[in-house]
Structure formats: structure tokens, C-alpha cells
Design an enzyme around this catalytic site. Structure first.
Site, PDB file in Angstrom:
ATOM      1  N   ARG A 164      23.408  -3.679  22.596  1.00 43.15           N
ATOM      2  CA  ARG A 164      21.952  -3.909  22.554  1.00 43.15           C
ATOM      3  C   ARG A 164      21.191  -2.583  22.748  1.00 43.15           C
ATOM      4  NH1 ARG A 164      24.037  -8.033  21.284  1.00 43.15           N
ATOM      5  NH2 ARG A 164      23.382 -10.163  21.787  1.00 43.15           N
ATOM      6  N   SER A 248      18.071 -13.770  24.848  1.00 40.25           N
ATOM      7  CA  SER A 248      18.625 -13.367  26.155  1.00 40.25           C
ATOM      8  C   SER A 248      17.667 -12.394  26.815  1.00 40.25           C
ATOM      9  CB  SER A 248      19.965 -12.655  25.983  1.00 40.25           C
ATOM     10  OG  SER A 248      20.906 -13.506  25.387  1.00 40.25           O
ATOM     11  N   GLU A 350      16.549  -6.988  28.559  1.00 43.74           N
ATOM     12  CA  GLU A 350      16.792  -6.622  27.157  1.00 43.74           C
ATOM     13  C   GLU A 350      15.495  -6.337  26.400  1.00 43.74           C
ATOM     14  OE1 GLU A 350      18.382  -8.789  23.653  1.00 43.74           O
ATOM     15  OE2 GLU A 350      20.089  -9.123  24.945  1.00 43.74           O
TER      16      GLU A 350
HETATM   17  N1  EPU Z   1      26.718 -19.582  31.368  1.00 47.54           N
HETATM   18  C1  EPU Z   1      26.525 -20.361  32.477  1.00 47.54           C
HETATM   19  N2  EPU Z   1      25.270 -20.801  32.764  1.00 47.54           N
HETATM   20  C2  EPU Z   1      24.210 -20.487  31.980  1.00 47.54           C
HETATM   21  C3  EPU Z   1      24.403 -19.671  30.850  1.00 47.54           C
HETATM   22  C4  EPU Z   1      25.674 -19.230  30.554  1.00 47.54           C
HETATM   23  O1  EPU Z   1      27.460 -20.670  33.210  1.00 47.54           O
HETATM   24  O2  EPU Z   1      23.099 -20.914  32.300  1.00 47.54           O
HETATM   25  C5  EPU Z   1      28.078 -19.160  31.014  1.00 47.54           C
HETATM   26  C6  EPU Z   1      28.545 -19.935  29.778  1.00 47.54           C
HETATM   27  O3  EPU Z   1      29.110 -21.145  30.121  1.00 47.54           O
HETATM   28  C7  EPU Z   1      29.547 -18.990  29.175  1.00 47.54           C
HETATM   29  C8  EPU Z   1      29.004 -17.610  29.547  1.00 47.54           C
HETATM   30  O4  EPU Z   1      28.082 -17.799  30.603  1.00 47.54           O
HETATM   31  O5  EPU Z   1      30.811 -19.167  29.751  1.00 47.54           O
HETATM   32  C9  EPU Z   1      28.360 -16.882  28.388  1.00 47.54           C
HETATM   33  O6  EPU Z   1      27.317 -17.653  27.828  1.00 47.54           O
HETATM   34  P1  EPU Z   1      27.032 -17.680  26.240  1.00 47.54           P
HETATM   35  O7  EPU Z   1      28.275 -17.979  25.488  1.00 47.54           O
HETATM   36  O8  EPU Z   1      25.844 -18.552  26.019  1.00 47.54           O
HETATM   37  O9  EPU Z   1      26.705 -16.184  25.840  1.00 47.54           O
HETATM   38  P2  EPU Z   1      25.819 -15.076  26.572  1.00 47.54           P
HETATM   39  O10 EPU Z   1      26.741 -14.015  27.073  1.00 47.54           O
HETATM   40  O11 EPU Z   1      24.896 -15.698  27.562  1.00 47.54           O
HETATM   41  C10 EPU Z   1      25.527 -13.520  24.493  1.00 47.54           C
HETATM   42  C11 EPU Z   1      24.397 -12.795  23.831  1.00 47.54           C
HETATM   43  C12 EPU Z   1      23.624 -13.744  22.932  1.00 47.54           C
HETATM   44  C13 EPU Z   1      24.582 -14.283  21.877  1.00 47.54           C
HETATM   45  C14 EPU Z   1      25.756 -14.988  22.593  1.00 47.54           C
HETATM   46  C15 EPU Z   1      26.837 -15.402  21.612  1.00 47.54           C
HETATM   47  C16 EPU Z   1      23.701 -11.016  25.323  1.00 47.54           C
HETATM   48  C17 EPU Z   1      22.684 -10.530  26.293  1.00 47.54           C
HETATM   49  N3  EPU Z   1      23.507 -12.234  24.848  1.00 47.54           N
HETATM   50  O12 EPU Z   1      24.955 -14.506  25.340  1.00 47.54           O
HETATM   51  O13 EPU Z   1      22.627 -12.980  22.272  1.00 47.54           O
HETATM   52  O14 EPU Z   1      23.928 -15.186  21.003  1.00 47.54           O
HETATM   53  O15 EPU Z   1      26.392 -14.080  23.512  1.00 47.54           O
HETATM   54  O16 EPU Z   1      27.483 -14.267  21.100  1.00 47.54           O
HETATM   55  O17 EPU Z   1      24.635 -10.289  25.003  1.00 47.54           O
HETATM   56  C18 EPU Z   1      20.353 -12.257  22.549  1.00 47.54           C
HETATM   57  O18 EPU Z   1      20.781 -11.118  22.737  1.00 47.54           O
HETATM   58  O19 EPU Z   1      19.112 -12.500  22.535  1.00 47.54           O
HETATM   59  C19 EPU Z   1      21.292 -13.355  22.360  1.00 47.54           C
HETATM   60  C20 EPU Z   1      20.891 -14.630  22.288  1.00 47.54           C
END
Ligand code: EPU
Length: 354
Positions: A164, A248, A350
Site C-alpha cells: 500500500r 481498509s 491507509e
Molecule cells: N478479522 C477478524 N475480525 C474482523 C476483521 C478481520 O477476525 O473484524 C480476521 C479475518 O477473519 C481474517 C483476517 O482477519 O482471518 C484478515 O481479514 P480479511 O481476509 O478480511 O483481510 P484483511 O487483511 O482485513 C486485506 C486488505 C484488503 C483486501 C483483503 C483481501 C489491507 C489493509 N487490506 O484485508 O484490502 O481486500 O485483504 O485480500 O491489506 C483495502 O486495502 O482497502 C482493502 C479492502
């Protein structure tokens, strides 16, 4: 060239925060931008480049001259041995562009379907989702220097992509473009993507594996994968057209193996991923969730019920006042403080805060 005064920015930021631009010029071509730079009343003003406004928190009216990027165009530029090189104007909507590439039979961007924003903003924060980042499909871009009007081309190395992150997120401190920050210094005009001709689906994410099992399909087509990604995102991320948000809000932090071991000792359930260099990426959404923030609010700014990493505007639709940028930032700081107190980690926001 039309300089619009006191322009409401609520429709131009996906958080739908109410704020005004003191002055705004729409840039639909290089000529429009040259006209701004040639105008003695505008040339010397501080400038802010506005793409889709999907990674932005407005904390008041915007004083710099807003350059709203509306440069159109999508075309296949080159068909070489290994890649299709596809070019898009910076003002194109990102998701529509991804859908267009698939309709043309040019796969490769499907994992990044439904990311809000414009093509021109996509390299700025090196957007990414479900195992593919923009830098994996990037060829080059053209940009204009906002001080000199010079047009220059950057390859991936010159964009200095990180998680990012890119050269466009860092301020410059000296002359020249390379290896220096280009924040507020350049406007991206066009982006070229290198889509590999030997297409392979990028799978491996738990959410995608669940879709493969549910549909009984282990070799999805590009369109199938695109449709799954759209379904996954619709299920867990708020649609900015309905609930204002900027995706995010924080980056997923990276810690050393030792620090991760300490956090695991305190909370064995912490969601973490081992990286190739031995460090560990932690799921910021999980850290925030485990501090009890999911569903909480400060004023009209809230933490999304289905994904704690996403802050939302709980205010009424397009005519309501909704959350202020101040409320969003108060909430963000309260979250940072509680995650820091519990885990000793300072989450990094971000979006651009203006
Ligand atoms: N989780 C929780 N509680 C929550 C949210 C998440 O326990 O309230 C856990 C989920 O269960 C999962 C882990 O955290 O095990 C990761 O969550 P998720 O798969 O939703 O992905 P993320 O790491 O939160 C990132 C990117 C997203 C992208 C997704 C899928 C960043 C900052 N965010 O989210 O990107 O869509 O992976 O690849 O890297 C963005 O940058 O705006 C964005 C949406």
C-alpha cells in the site's frame, strides 16, 4: 478551462464527508493540465490531485486547488510474446476497467475486482486484494510534473512500490523525480498494465477456497474468479454507494517473529501470516476486533459490523451531514490507542488525511 468555486466534495469522496473545495478544475486531458500550469493565477497555487476519493479523509474544506482527474481511455497497446500491454486513462473507474479487460479476453486483474477508485489512483497506494497487487501486473505509467509541466514515464522500480505504498505517497525534498517522493508533485495521466499471456488463477485465499468448494470448481475461469471476488467483497465490505467508507482504514502491521511470539503468548488466536523474510504479518482487522471495536461508534463515525478494519460513515444518505472527518480521526486514534495498549503496536492509517 473552468475554475469551479466552493464545490461540494461529498459526492467525490467515498466516505461521503461533507466538505468543499475552494477551487476545483476538472482535468480531462493533458491540455487541461497544461492550461492550469500556464495560468499565472493558478500555476503557483498548492495543488491536490483528486482521483476517485476512495482513500481520503477530509477534515475540513480543501484550500489547495483541487485537480479532479477525469482522463478517459482504455486500449490494447501491445501484444508481445509474454504479455498483453493494456493502457487506461487515469480517470477511468478501476472496477469498470477490470471488467472491460475481462470482456476483451485480457485476464489478470480479476482478483482486484471491485476495489473502489480510479485507475490513476491505483499505483499511488499499490492497491491489492486476494493475493494480487497492482505491482504484479504493472508495466509503466505517464505522469506530469505539476511544477514544470514535463511529462515523464516511470517503470515499476521507479514507482518504488511497497505494501500500500509508492513514490507518490512520499514528499520530495530535492530536485528530480527518481528515488524521491512525488507526493503533491505529479499527476498520473495514464497507466499501462502487463497481463501475462499464460494466465493462471491466483487462488489460495481461504475465502476463494470456500467458493471453490461451494461451486465444486477447482479450475475457475477468469470471469468465474471475478464473479467470486465480487461476491466475497459484497458479503464483507460495505458498498460505498450505500455506506460511506474508505476500504481498509489501517495497514496490516508487520512484526518480528519474536514480537509475534509475545503476542501469541498473550492471545493465541491472533491471525498471522509468515512472510518469506521471516517476519510476520498480523491481521489488523483481528487486532481491532479483539479490542472490542466491531460495531462501535464515535459520533456518526463507526467500525463496520462485518469487518473491523473498515471505518464507516453512519450518517444519512447523500443529503445528510453524516460523520465529519474529525469524528473519523477521533475514532481512528481511539482504536490506535487501544490496540497499542493491548498489543504494543501502533496501527498505521491507509487513507490520505487532508
Ligand atoms: N478479522 C477478524 N475480525 C474482523 C476483521 C478481520 O477476525 O473484524 C480476521 C479475518 O477473519 C481474517 C483476517 O482477519 O482471518 C484478515 O481479514 P480479511 O481476509 O478480511 O483481510 P484483511 O487483511 O482485513 C486485506 C486488505 C484488503 C483486501 C483483503 C483481501 C489491507 C489493509 N487490506 O484485508 O484490502 O481486500 O485483504 O485480500 O491489506 C483495502 O486495502 O482497502 C482493502 C479492502
Amino acid at each position: 478551462m473552468l475554475v469551479e468555486k466552493n464545490v461540494p466534495l461529498q459526492p467525490f469522496n467515498t466516505f461521503h464527508i461533507v466538505a468543499k473545495a475552494h477551487a476545483l478544475v476538472r482535468i480531462a486531458s493533458e491540455a487541461d493540465l497544461h492550461a492550469v500550469l500556464a495560468d499565472p493565477a493558478l500555476a503557483g497555487l498548492p495543488k491536490f490531485v483528486l482521483g476517485g476519493g476512495s482513500n481520503l479523509v477530509l477534515t475540513g474544506d480543501v484550500k489547495p486547488l483541487v485537480l479532479k482527474v477525469e482522463i478517459p481511455g482504455k486500449r490494447l497497446l501491445q501484444d508481445n510474446a509474454r504479455h498483453l500491454i493494456v493502457e487506461a486513462g487515469a480517470g477511468e473507474n478501476w472496477h469498470d476497467f477490470v471488467a472491460w479487460t475481462l470482456a476483451q479476453g485480457y485476464p489478470g486483474l480479476e482478483n482486484m475486482a471491485m476495489i473502489p477508485g480510479t485507475v490513476g489512483a491505483s499505483p499511488v497506494q499499490n492497491v491489492g486484494a486476494y493475493g494480487v497487487e497492482l505491482q504484479d501486473r504493472f508495466d509503466s505509467l505517464d505522469a506530469m510534473d505539476l511544477q514544470t509541466g514535463e511529462i515523464f514515464t516511470l517503470n515499476a522500480a521507479q514507482c518504488a512500490f511497497g505494501y500500500r505504498d509508492s513514490v507518490f505517497k512520499h514528499a520530495s525534498s530535492a530536485e528530480g523525480h527518481q528515488a524521491l517522493g512525488l507526493k503533491d508533485r505529479a499527476m498520473i495521466l495514464r497507466v499501462r498494465f502487463a497481463l501475462p499471456k499464460l494466465w493462471k488463477p491466483v487462488l489460495g485465499y481461504a475465502d476463494i477456497e470456500k467458493k471453490m468448494a461451494a461451486y465444486g470448481c477447482s479450475k475457475p475461469s477468469p470471469q468465474q474468479l471475478f464473479d467470486w471476488i465480487c461476491e466475497i467483497r459484497r458479503a464483507k465490505l460495505p458498498d460505498p454507494a450505500v455506506i460511506g467508507n474508505a476500504g481498509s482504514f489501517f495497514k496490516n502491521p508487520t512484526v518480528s517473529a519474536e514480537q509475534c511470539a509475545d503476542i501469541i503468548a498473550r492471545d493465541p488466536k491472533v491471525v498471522h501470516y509468515l512472510l518469506a523474510d521471516g517476519s510476520v504479518k498480523l491481521a489488523a482487522g483481528w487486532l481491532i476486533d479483539s479490542c472490542g471495536w466491531r460495531g462501535k461508534s464515535v459520533g456518526q463515525a463507526g467500525v463496520y459490523e462485518k469487518q473491523a478494519l473498515v471505518l464507516v460513515n453512519r450518517g444519512a444518505g447523500s443529503d445528510g451531514q453524516g460523520a465529519t472527518g474529525g469524528e473519523v480521526m477521533t475514532l481512528a486514534r481511539a482504536i490506535q490507542t487501544s490496540v497499542y495498549e493491548r498489543f504494543g503496536l501502533m496501527l498505521e492509517p491507509e487513507p490520505v488525511v487532508l
